[in-house]
Design an enzyme around this catalytic site. Structure first.
Site, PDB file in Angstrom:
ATOM      1  N   SER A  78       0.975  -1.175  -0.063  1.00 47.57           N
ATOM      2  CA  SER A  78      -0.012   0.014   0.032  1.00 47.57           C
ATOM      3  C   SER A  78       0.726   1.305  -0.029  1.00 47.57           C
ATOM      4  O   SER A  78       0.152   2.423  -0.040  1.00 47.57           O
ATOM      5  CB  SER A  78      -1.031  -0.034   1.203  1.00 47.57           C
ATOM      6  OG  SER A  78      -0.211   0.325   2.418  1.00 47.57           O
ATOM      7  N   LYS A  83       0.877   4.555   6.942  1.00 47.26           N
ATOM      8  CA  LYS A  83       0.143   5.365   5.941  1.00 47.26           C
ATOM      9  C   LYS A  83       0.704   6.691   6.012  1.00 47.26           C
ATOM     10  O   LYS A  83       1.193   7.168   6.972  1.00 47.26           O
ATOM     11  CB  LYS A  83      -1.400   5.180   6.267  1.00 47.26           C
ATOM     12  CG  LYS A  83      -2.023   3.894   5.962  1.00 47.26           C
ATOM     13  CD  LYS A  83      -2.097   3.438   4.681  1.00 47.26           C
ATOM     14  CE  LYS A  83      -2.819   2.207   4.527  1.00 47.26           C
ATOM     15  NZ  LYS A  83      -2.117   1.083   5.022  1.00 47.26           N
TER      16      LYS A  83
END
Length: 206
Positions: free
Chosen positions: A127, A165
């Site tokens: 990701s 993230k």
């Protein structure tokens, strides 16, 4: 020969002290003044010999890029700090964070001036690939509980799971944004920041 060796160690010590005190290495002229040498070419010669001994890494493309190696720290009698490797963190589908120290990793010299508490986590998933963080990489994280918008963090979700993230605080929620166009952000009402990513270590290069 002993005189040359002692002068080289004096130069190495000055480089170390300067990086510790201000966060970046000295210029050649600053080294000249600090160790009592009048010729910059003499200092360049000492730096080259330190590099040959494996005590120093120079980047020819940058005028002041001098990095002391672990061998160089050993020569100065300085024990490198170690960073604990804590469990596994997922970049993609979060998994439960494991707060157990699995190993210790020598502190990279370029992070020696970082005043914060550091730890490392292994990344699983894709990701964050657009940010250059790949599956199997280790992220070096400074432990902190706050972050600025756009910074890459390790955060704990509502379910007690950790993920890497990019962090954004928005009007009514927090957004943990992946760096992968095929993946959706994680939207949370509450988020616990474990730390900010300040470095990356890769064991395999394909």
């Amino acid at each position: 020969m002993a005189t040359h060796d002692s002068k080289q160690l004096e130069i190495l010590q000055y480089i170390y002290d300067t990086v510790e005190n201000r966060g970046f290495p000295p210029t050649v002229r600053e080294i000249c003044a600090a160790v009592g040498l009048s010729s910059t070419s003499t200092v360049h010669g000492h730096l080259t010999r330190l590099e040959r001994k494996g005590y120093l890494i120079k980047d020819a493309t940058k005028p002041r890029a001098l990095e002391i190696t672990h061998a160089g720290l050993d020569a100065l009698g300085i024990k490198p700090k170690d960073i604990p490797v804590i469990g596994v963190v997922t970049a993609g589908q979060p998994i439960l964070a494991v707060q157990d120290v699995e190993d210790y990793f020598p502190l990279p010299p370029n992070l020696a001036s970082d005043a914060g508490e550091l730890f490392m986590l292994r990344v699983h998933g894709t990701s964050m690939i657009n940010a250059g963080i790949l599956n199997g990489d280790y992220v070096i994280v400074r432990k902190q509980t706050t972050a600025q918008n756009g910074e890459i963090v390790v955060a704990m979700t509502d379910d007690g799971e950790a993920t890497v993230k990019r962090f954004f605080k928005e009007d009514l929620h927090y957004r943990l944004q992946p760096e992968n166009d095929a993946m959706d952000p994680i939207i949370l009402n509450h988020v616990q920041i474990l730390g900010k990513v300040v470095g990356l270590y890769r064991t395999n290069i394909d």
